[in-house]
Scaffold this active site. Structure first.
Site, PDB file in Angstrom:
ATOM      1  CD  GLU A 149      38.780  28.049  37.455  1.00 49.18           C
ATOM      2  OE1 GLU A 149      37.604  28.300  37.814  1.00 49.18           O
ATOM      3  OE2 GLU A 149      39.436  27.095  37.894  1.00 49.18           O
TER       4      GLU A 149
ATOM      5  CD  GLU B  49      41.964  27.664  40.976  1.00 51.12           C
ATOM      6  OE1 GLU B  49      41.074  26.768  40.951  1.00 51.12           O
ATOM      7  OE2 GLU B  49      41.714  28.878  40.930  1.00 51.12           O
TER       8      GLU B  49
END
EC number: 3.2.1.4
Length: 584
Positions: free
Chosen positions: A159, A264
């Protein structure tokens, strides 16, 4: 029979530890198929220290994961707390030993095992200063685990967000991949794009020339449901919106010939229960049906208002059966018929340029604007003193994770294609940046299409700002699921106009006299389009512009040939000149 079974199990365990050169490499497409559906061992090694956020890793976890039916385990790891801050940036050997132990637990159960760099925000805060340290960390990771089987997969950085730019992310991926390849020439490596591994950012991802790469994205939309417990989820439109996102990612994957890993996805425990089960079911099914592998997020935390996002209890060794079933089985909790395939919008003939200007909002009538906000941010708007008579006053207070905005509810579903710019008067209580956002219309009722933005740096005194529509860029921190994915700002289907947040600061804005700007009126029949400067706009100019587009050495008046005033002379100008001559 028992002896044969024991021999088979022993052989499979031994083979999982064989180095890649012995066991054989696996290409990225096959690896994604092999990964299937997995889960994350979250809040364990991505915490500052193991056990500080959730229960420390135990070997029995992997027995339970395997019995449940998962095919891979993703192990997020934060390295900076275990690495020297200064050169030579040595990673603590005890920590590496511990990581290797857990990797071996996972590999010995036959799992594809993903390890990454997680929560290492220090790199994102100052990329140019810290990339050297990050390179040394990955050099040690790659060296330490070079002998593991092909079932160990590296993910470069979880991320990316904050200060790190798209170009820096691409530079980082290339640098770290080069380091990994020195010791792991065929190991599969996962790379991702910015804005928290957003699917919207995949278009900015430069893919190195390497056959063993997997692209990743994360999915937590709609965020108001998955993280803020607002409302329910599960309507036909809700499902269609997610399907559009996964279709968009699949098209990008096919175009770039790179397989995809949904690394995710998850819902916080305080969200509506029925909706959460249905969401897990639908997202998992969409991932697999599109050919992606996927790893559900589990952080081992139950009961926390802020962090409850778990479906496996690490103490009782029990799974949440409803969530587990939703993740691993197909379509057990929802009925959904995919929307009918619609053809893309047909090619459009460019609109005839408008001249002069058109006032669309002077705030002298009834209030047509509305404020919205969330996650500790607030906003309000009212009619107040403007630059000339009335104007719009916006008062806002931002927050680190919040959002705010005001939207024009009168001028929805507009065609602005014939206009060149948008203009408005603005004054601010400070010089804090804000954004002007234009949302396109969507084919899904009640949803926005693509978001396009321009960052405004207002003055504390009244200033007139003119923004060419060609200067708007696609919003990167968020895109509605119903975006069309065209990567083109379609002004013929403007859905709504917003002033909105750009950061977490607070202040007051005053807006007045919003206008659409066309070509200068003095150029009507005079200069624009008069490519040969003979005082006329006719077929001779049309023919000359056509020749110029084929051979740019031909002499023309380039100012007059730039019909749409975007600084370039291209087929759009050619089409617009044609429309001018036809009088349409």
């Amino acid at each position: 029979m028992k002896k044969i079974l024991a021999l088979i199990i022993s052989c499979s365990i031994i083979m999982s530890f064989l180095p890649m050169s012995v066991y054989g490499a696996i290409n990225s497409q096959d690896m994604v198929k092999k990964m299937g559906i997995g889960m994350n061992l979250g809040n364990t090694f991505d915490a500052p220290t193991e056990g500080s956020w959730s229960k420390a890793a135990q070997e029995y976890y992997f027995d339970d994961f395997k019995q449940a039916g998962f095919k891979h385990v993703r192990i997020p790891i934060r390295w900076d707390q275990h690495t020297l801050a200064n050169s030579p940036y040595t990673v603590d050997s005890n920590f590496l030993n511990r990581i290797e132990t857990v990797i071996d637990w996972s590999l010995s159960r036959g799992f594809v095992t993903v390890i990454n760099s997680h929560h290492d925000t220090w790199l994102m805060d100052n990329y140019s200063q810290n990339i050297g340290r990050f390179e040394k960390i990955w050099e040690q990771i790659a060296q330490r685990f070079k002998g593991k089987s092909e079932n160990l997969v590296f993910e470069i950085l979880n991320e990316p967000h904050g200060n790190i730019t798209d170009s820096q992310i691409n530079d980082m991926n290339k640098r770290i991949l080069n380091i990994i390849r020195k010791t792991n020439p065929t190991r599969n490596v996962i790379i991702g794009a910015g804005y928290w591994n957003s699917y919207n950012s995949l278009s900015q991802l430069e893919i190195p020339n390497d056959p063993n790469l997997i692209a990743t994205f994360h999915y937590y939309d709609p965020y108001s449901f998955t993280h803020q417990w607002q409302g329910t989820w599960g309507t036909k439109n809700d499902m269609d919106a997610i399907a559009m996102v996964f279709n968009h990612v699949k098209k990008w994957s096919d175009k770039n010939n790179i397989p995809v890993y949904l690394g995710e996805y998850g819902v916080m425990g305080h969200s509506d229960r029925t909706s959460a089960v249905k969401w897990f079911d639908f997202v998992s099914d969409q991932a697999i049906s599109h050919g992606f592998s996927c790893g559900a997020w589990d952080n081992g935390v139950f009961g926390s208002v802020d962090n409850d996002m778990a479906f496996y209890n690490r103490d009782t060794r029990q799974f949440d059966k409803e969530i587990l079933n939703a993740i691993l089985t197909t379509g057990t909790t929802y009925d959904w018929t995919p929307p009918t395939e619609t053809n893309p919008d047909p090619p459009r003939t460019p609109a005839t340029p408008a001249y002069g200007e058109q006032l669309i909002e002077d705030f002298e009538g009834a209030m047509q604007w509305a404020a919205y906000s969330g996650v500790d941010a607030t906003a309000s708007c009212k009619i107040s003193s403007g630059k000339s008579n009335n104007g719009l006053e916006i008062t806002y207070a931002g927050s680190s994770n919040g959002y705010w905005g005001v939207v024009d509810n009168e001028h929805r579903n507009q065609d602005w294609e014939k206009w060149q710019k948008i203009s408005f008067d603005i004054k601010s209580s400070n010089t804090n940046e804000v954004r002007l956002l234009i949302a396109e219309q969507s084919k899904i009722e009640g949803e926005d299409g693509e978001h396009w933005t321009y960052v405004i740096k207002p003055s504390t005194s009244w200033t007139t700002i003119e923004i060419p529509f060609s200067s708007f860029t696609k919003r990167m921190d968020y895109q509605p699921p119903a975006q069309d994915g065209s990567e083109t700002f379609d002004l013929y289907k403007v859905g709504s106009l917003h002033f909105m947040y750009s950061n977490s600061n607070s202040g007051t804005l005053n807006i007045d006299n919003i206008k659409l700007i066309g070509l200068p009126e003095e150029q009507i029949g005079g200069k624009i389009g008069d490519v040969n400067e003979d005082g006329n706009i006719d077929a001779i100019d049309f023919a000359l512009l056509k020749k110029y587009l084929l051979d740019s050495s031909i002499s023309i008046n380039k100012v007059n040939a730039d019909i749409n005033l975007d600084g370039d002379i291209n087929a759009i100008d050619f089409a617009k000149l044609k429309m001018m001559l036809l009088g349409d």
